[in-house]
Design a protein around this motif. Structure first.
Motif, short mmCIF file in Angstrom:
data_model
loop_
_atom_site.label_atom_id
_atom_site.label_comp_id
_atom_site.label_asym_id
_atom_site.label_seq_id
_atom_site.Cartn_x
_atom_site.Cartn_y
_atom_site.Cartn_z
N GLY A 136 -41.10 -16.35 -3.72
CA GLY A 136 -40.07 -16.69 -2.47
C GLY A 136 -39.25 -17.72 -2.58
O GLY A 136 -39.64 -18.81 -3.16
N VAL A 137 -38.95 -17.90 -0.89
CA VAL A 137 -38.61 -19.42 -0.48
C VAL A 137 -39.66 -20.50 -0.20
O VAL A 137 -39.59 -21.59 -1.26
CB VAL A 137 -38.17 -19.63 0.66
CG1 VAL A 137 -37.62 -21.10 1.38
CG2 VAL A 137 -36.84 -18.47 1.04
N THR A 172 -29.11 -10.78 -0.04
CA THR A 172 -28.97 -9.61 0.26
C THR A 172 -30.89 -9.24 -0.69
O THR A 172 -31.09 -9.37 -1.87
CB THR A 172 -28.29 -8.38 -0.63
OG1 THR A 172 -27.17 -9.03 -0.03
CG2 THR A 172 -28.69 -7.10 -0.28
N ALA A 173 -31.31 -8.16 -0.46
CA ALA A 173 -32.44 -7.87 -0.04
C ALA A 173 -32.20 -7.21 -2.19
O ALA A 173 -31.57 -6.44 -1.94
CB ALA A 173 -33.44 -6.71 0.09
N THR A 174 -32.89 -7.79 -3.30
CA THR A 174 -32.84 -7.27 -4.64
C THR A 174 -34.43 -6.29 -4.98
O THR A 174 -35.19 -6.87 -4.49
CB THR A 174 -32.28 -7.92 -5.28
OG1 THR A 174 -32.81 -9.16 -5.36
CG2 THR A 174 -30.85 -8.55 -4.81
N SER A 190 -36.63 -9.72 -5.74
CA SER A 190 -37.40 -9.69 -4.52
C SER A 190 -38.35 -9.27 -4.24
O SER A 190 -38.91 -9.41 -3.53
CB SER A 190 -36.31 -10.34 -3.24
OG SER A 190 -35.13 -9.11 -3.12
N TYR A 191 -38.37 -7.43 -4.85
CA TYR A 191 -38.76 -6.80 -4.15
C TYR A 191 -40.32 -6.79 -5.35
O TYR A 191 -41.05 -6.09 -5.55
CB TYR A 191 -38.80 -5.47 -4.24
CG TYR A 191 -37.61 -5.19 -2.54
CD1 TYR A 191 -38.83 -5.49 -1.63
CD2 TYR A 191 -36.71 -4.48 -2.74
CE1 TYR A 191 -37.24 -5.08 -0.49
CE2 TYR A 191 -36.36 -3.99 -1.82
CZ TYR A 191 -36.89 -4.55 0.22
OH TYR A 191 -36.11 -4.60 1.14
N GLY A 192 -39.97 -7.59 -6.43
CA GLY A 192 -41.29 -8.40 -7.36
C GLY A 192 -41.05 -6.85 -8.96
O GLY A 192 -41.72 -6.81 -9.12
N TRP A 193 -40.17 -6.52 -8.28
CA TRP A 193 -40.19 -5.25 -9.81
C TRP A 193 -39.26 -5.96 -11.06
O TRP A 193 -39.73 -5.37 -11.71
CB TRP A 193 -38.64 -3.89 -9.42
CG TRP A 193 -39.25 -3.01 -8.62
CD1 TRP A 193 -38.85 -3.40 -7.49
CD2 TRP A 193 -40.11 -1.90 -8.12
NE1 TRP A 193 -39.63 -2.47 -6.44
CE2 TRP A 193 -40.09 -1.24 -7.99
CE3 TRP A 193 -40.35 -1.22 -10.08
CZ2 TRP A 193 -40.70 0.12 -7.70
CZ3 TRP A 193 -41.07 0.14 -9.83
CH2 TRP A 193 -41.36 0.55 -8.75
N VAL A 194 -39.23 -7.17 -11.18
CA VAL A 194 -38.61 -7.90 -12.31
C VAL A 194 -40.10 -9.10 -11.86
O VAL A 194 -40.52 -10.06 -11.31
CB VAL A 194 -37.64 -9.10 -11.86
CG1 VAL A 194 -37.15 -9.77 -13.00
CG2 VAL A 194 -35.90 -7.92 -12.24
N PRO A 195 -41.02 -8.67 -12.95
CA PRO A 195 -41.91 -9.83 -13.46
C PRO A 195 -41.39 -10.71 -14.00
O PRO A 195 -40.75 -11.29 -14.15
CB PRO A 195 -42.41 -8.83 -14.66
CG PRO A 195 -41.84 -7.58 -14.68
CD PRO A 195 -40.32 -7.82 -14.49
N VAL A 196 -42.31 -11.93 -13.47
CA VAL A 196 -42.35 -13.77 -13.14
C VAL A 196 -40.64 -13.89 -13.56
O VAL A 196 -39.89 -14.64 -13.63
CB VAL A 196 -42.52 -13.90 -14.86
CG1 VAL A 196 -42.93 -15.51 -15.09
CG2 VAL A 196 -43.63 -12.75 -15.23
N GLY A 197 -40.59 -13.55 -12.27
CA GLY A 197 -38.77 -13.49 -11.42
C GLY A 197 -38.05 -15.41 -11.53
O GLY A 197 -37.41 -15.56 -11.66
N PHE A 256 -32.71 -16.21 -15.21
CA PHE A 256 -32.09 -15.38 -15.63
C PHE A 256 -31.56 -14.16 -15.16
O PHE A 256 -30.09 -13.84 -13.31
CB PHE A 256 -31.85 -16.15 -16.77
CG PHE A 256 -29.85 -14.68 -17.00
CD1 PHE A 256 -28.88 -16.05 -17.21
CD2 PHE A 256 -29.62 -14.15 -17.74
CE1 PHE A 256 -27.66 -16.06 -16.88
CE2 PHE A 256 -28.59 -13.79 -17.62
CZ PHE A 256 -27.27 -15.07 -17.28
N THR A 257 -32.18 -12.94 -14.54
CA THR A 257 -32.48 -12.88 -14.67
C THR A 257 -32.18 -11.88 -12.90
O THR A 257 -31.30 -11.33 -12.59
CB THR A 257 -33.55 -11.37 -14.51
OG1 THR A 257 -33.80 -10.43 -16.02
CG2 THR A 257 -33.42 -9.53 -14.21
N VAL A 258 -32.85 -12.67 -12.36
CA VAL A 258 -32.77 -12.71 -10.81
C VAL A 258 -31.40 -13.17 -10.24
O VAL A 258 -30.99 -12.93 -9.29
CB VAL A 258 -34.34 -13.45 -10.01
CG1 VAL A 258 -33.71 -13.87 -9.00
CG2 VAL A 258 -35.38 -13.18 -10.56
N ILE A 259 -30.79 -14.60 -10.64
CA ILE A 259 -29.52 -15.20 -10.51
C ILE A 259 -28.62 -14.25 -10.88
O ILE A 259 -27.80 -13.92 -10.23
CB ILE A 259 -28.97 -16.16 -11.80
CG1 ILE A 259 -30.14 -17.57 -11.18
CG2 ILE A 259 -27.87 -16.72 -11.82
CD1 ILE A 259 -29.77 -18.54 -12.24
#
Length: 376
Positions: A36-37, A254-256, A259-266, A272-275
């Protein structure tokens, strides 16, 4: 202090601008992750401190770092030994708990290794038989092997691999002979051949050398679908998120999936996955171009350095950053096995970020003191 106007004129201002761009991507990635922010805002504070560290590192002639290199290396070894007796965090003795912050000495040790090996290589380069015999490689190798073993005990295989990347790059720039490269390559090949035989015929010995969790990383890297909801979950979710970003991405606000926490240690290992999910192929390409130009500018500084020590230091930094970038990005898209290596200047973490700013500060220091003036 030895900072003058003529030095500032030689400063490569492109590199600080690149760091600002990387900072923007860092904020974007952390804020878009499950962290989060608020975590992203803390990263901004670390960035401010990082630029202060960079500015202070420019105040002194880089020869000061050369003279202190062995002392700093010794301090780093003491810190690596001491951290082994601390309370484990995430099943690893890698951090000193300083209350509001965690300090990871292995990050700072990267710089200390580069400085110590660069000083040794510069001294040895004056000898006529420099790197003629294989045993000439032992002194710089030992400087790296000691902290590498201490890091493996923590355990932290990812950082140990970075240390090896630093050593390999500095030896190549230092003039290692081709026959030595071929010999060492044959040793590595022989090791893998022996490990293959042990795996098929003596798996009891194999798993004494390779830990089961390390082997799992290789197995589920090659085929995450074997356990998509278990040990292959991280990589599977990363691939889905990266692919869903497509060309332009899903958008910053946009909710992704991340952001919902499906990507661990984002916010760290998989930033890079988040970006890639939020900005798509275009945004990811811009990030990689920033890294490319950063490394390119540093290579120019290495080529124009006024002494071999400066060239060796910058070469070590280039090797360190290039390896970390390739490994971190590669593991998110199944090109490399998953490790705990952060993406430089992007992943969340104060120890890593401040250490990298200090390292870049020394690189800029070498670049702005590249000219030998007649009356210096």
């Amino acid at each position: 202090m030895d900072l003058e106007k003529r030095h500032l004129k030689e400063l490569d201002w492109t590199i600080p601008l690149i760091l600002v761009g990387l900072g923007a991507f860092s904020y974007l990635g952390i804020s878009g992750s499950g962290a989060g922010v608020e975590t992203a805002q803390r990263q901004v504070l670390w960035y401010v401190l990082g630029f202060l560290v960079l500015a202070v590192s420019l105040l002194f002639d880089y020869q000061v770092y050369k003279n202190l290199s062995y002392l700093l290396y010794g301090i780093g070894i003491v810190l690596l030994i001491g951290v082994l007796f601390t309370k484990p965090i995430n099943n690893a003795n890698s951090w000193y708990d300083l209350g509001p912050v965690l300090f990871q000495p292995s990050e700072l040790m990267k710089l200390f290794i580069i400085l110590a090996v660069a000083r040794l290589l510069e001294k040895n380069s004056e000898k006529p038989d420099h790197f003629q015999q294989l045993y000439h490689l032992l002194p710089p190798a030992l400087l790296v092997m000691v902290p590498l073993l201490l890091v493996l005990i923590q355990p932290d295989l990812g950082t140990a691999m970075v240390y090896m990347g630093i050593l390999a790059t500095m030896l190549l720039v230092g003039g290692i002979r081709l026959r030595h490269v071929l010999f060492l390559g044959s040793l590595v090949g022989s090791f893998f051949a022996v490990m293959t035989v042990l795996y098929f015929y003596r798996d009891d010995l194999f798993f004494k050398i390779i830990k089961p969790y390390q082997w799992d990383r290789i197995v589920y890297w090659l085929n995450p679908d074997l356990e998509a909801l278990g040990r292959g979950f991280q990589l599977k979710q990363s691939l889905i998120a990266v692919g869903s970003g497509q060309l332009l991405g899903k958008g910053v606000n946009t909710a992704t999936q991340a952001s919902y926490g499906w990507v661990p240690v984002g916010e760290s290992d998989f930033i890079f996955t988040v970006i890639a999910e939020s900005t798509g192929f275009i945004g990811s390409s811009v990030l990689m171009m920033l890294f490319f130009f950063l490394i390119y500018r540093m290579i120019r500084i290495a080529m124009e350095a006024k002494d071999k020590f400066g060239s060796y230091v910058v070469a070590g930094v280039v090797g360190m950053l290039a390896f970390q970038i390739f490994e971190n990005v590669g593991m998110t898209i199944q090109l490399m096995p998953i490790t705990g290596i952060p993406l430089p200047f992007i992943s969340y973490g104060g120890s890593s970020l401040l250490s990298n700013f200090l390292i870049i500060g020394i690189v800029l220091n070498i670049g702005m003191r590249k000219q030998k003036l007649m009356f210096d």
